[in-house]
Design a protein around this motif. Structure first.
Motif, PDB file in Angstrom:
ATOM      1  N   ALA A  30       0.875  -1.173   0.000  1.00 42.13           N
ATOM      2  CA  ALA A  30       0.000   0.000   0.000  1.00 42.13           C
ATOM      3  C   ALA A  30       0.909   1.219   0.000  1.00 42.13           C
ATOM      4  N   ILE A  31       0.654   2.151  -0.892  1.00 43.13           N
ATOM      5  CA  ILE A  31       1.473   3.346  -1.017  1.00 43.13           C
ATOM      6  C   ILE A  31       0.625   4.551  -0.632  1.00 43.13           C
ATOM      7  N   PHE A  32       1.085   5.303   0.360  1.00 44.96           N
ATOM      8  CA  PHE A  32       0.386   6.487   0.831  1.00 44.96           C
ATOM      9  C   PHE A  32       1.213   7.714   0.490  1.00 44.96           C
ATOM     10  N   ILE A  33       0.578   8.706  -0.106  1.00 43.27           N
ATOM     11  CA  ILE A  33       1.238   9.972  -0.408  1.00 43.27           C
ATOM     12  C   ILE A  33       0.962  10.916   0.755  1.00 43.27           C
ATOM     13  N   VAL A  34       2.023  11.397   1.377  1.00 43.98           N
ATOM     14  CA  VAL A  34       1.920  12.220   2.570  1.00 43.98           C
ATOM     15  C   VAL A  34       1.612  13.663   2.172  1.00 43.98           C
ATOM     16  N   ARG A  35       0.675  14.261   2.869  1.00 39.37           N
ATOM     17  CA  ARG A  35       0.324  15.653   2.636  1.00 39.37           C
ATOM     18  C   ARG A  35       1.540  16.531   2.891  1.00 39.37           C
ATOM     19  N   GLU A  95       3.961  19.590  11.120  1.00 40.97           N
ATOM     20  CA  GLU A  95       2.980  19.866  12.171  1.00 40.97           C
ATOM     21  C   GLU A  95       3.258  19.081  13.448  1.00 40.97           C
ATOM     22  N   GLY A  96       4.497  18.675  13.678  1.00 40.97           N
ATOM     23  CA  GLY A  96       4.825  17.941  14.891  1.00 40.97           C
ATOM     24  C   GLY A  96       4.547  16.455  14.795  1.00 40.97           C
ATOM     25  N   VAL A  97       4.354  15.949  13.610  1.00 41.03           N
ATOM     26  CA  VAL A  97       4.103  14.529  13.412  1.00 41.03           C
ATOM     27  C   VAL A  97       5.429  13.872  13.049  1.00 41.03           C
ATOM     28  N   SER A  98       5.784  12.830  13.783  1.00 38.92           N
ATOM     29  CA  SER A  98       7.044  12.144  13.495  1.00 38.92           C
ATOM     30  C   SER A  98       6.856  11.144  12.358  1.00 38.92           C
ATOM     31  N   SER A  99       7.968  10.688  11.826  1.00 39.72           N
ATOM     32  CA  SER A  99       7.890   9.699  10.747  1.00 39.72           C
ATOM     33  C   SER A  99       7.314   8.385  11.268  1.00 39.72           C
ATOM     34  N   GLN A 100       7.573   8.054  12.542  1.00 36.15           N
ATOM     35  CA  GLN A 100       6.998   6.845  13.135  1.00 36.15           C
ATOM     36  C   GLN A 100       5.478   6.958  13.225  1.00 36.15           C
ATOM     37  N   ASP A 101       4.965   8.143  13.554  1.00 39.73           N
ATOM     38  CA  ASP A 101       3.520   8.365  13.598  1.00 39.73           C
ATOM     39  C   ASP A 101       2.903   8.174  12.221  1.00 39.73           C
ATOM     40  N   LEU A 102       3.594   8.656  11.191  1.00 38.93           N
ATOM     41  CA  LEU A 102       3.090   8.483   9.819  1.00 38.93           C
ATOM     42  C   LEU A 102       3.016   7.016   9.438  1.00 38.93           C
ATOM     43  N   VAL A 103       4.052   6.259   9.778  1.00 39.16           N
ATOM     44  CA  VAL A 103       4.079   4.832   9.443  1.00 39.16           C
ATOM     45  C   VAL A 103       2.981   4.083  10.201  1.00 39.16           C
TER      46      VAL A 103
END
Length: 90
Positions: free
Chosen positions: A23-28, A34-42
């Motif tokens: 699954a490929i998600f394109i990040v806004r 906005e204080g979101v870490s890369s771990q939070d995105l994953v």
């Protein structure tokens, strides 16, 4: 060909590989700042991917998926038996 555009993506390997591999998600664009870490995105991408593939379903839903044919069969057999007894013994 698009020039000058840099996009961040999150690629998640899907657990249920019957139909999909990834699954490929394109990040806004503003999401990382906005204080979101890369771990939070994953973690968020994995949670969303699990809802679509069904691997993150609850125990009740998985149990019902396996028991539904049995339940429908028992309901049909019960209705047939009731109709039989009503017709012959009423």
């Amino acid at each position: 060909m698009v020039k000058g555009i840099a996009r961040r993506v999150v690629v998640i390997d899907v657990a249920d590989q019957h139909f999909f591999e990834q699954a490929i998600f394109i990040v806004r664009n503003g999401a990382v700042g906005e204080g979101v870490s890369s771990q939070d995105l994953v973690e968020e991408a994995r949670r969303v991917a699990e809802t679509y593939t069904g691997t993150g379903t609850t125990v009740v839903r998985r149990l019902w998926t396996h028991l539904a044919p049995v339940a429908y069969g028992l309901c049909g057999a019960s209705a047939t038996a009731l109709a039989f007894f009503y017709y012959f013994y009423h």
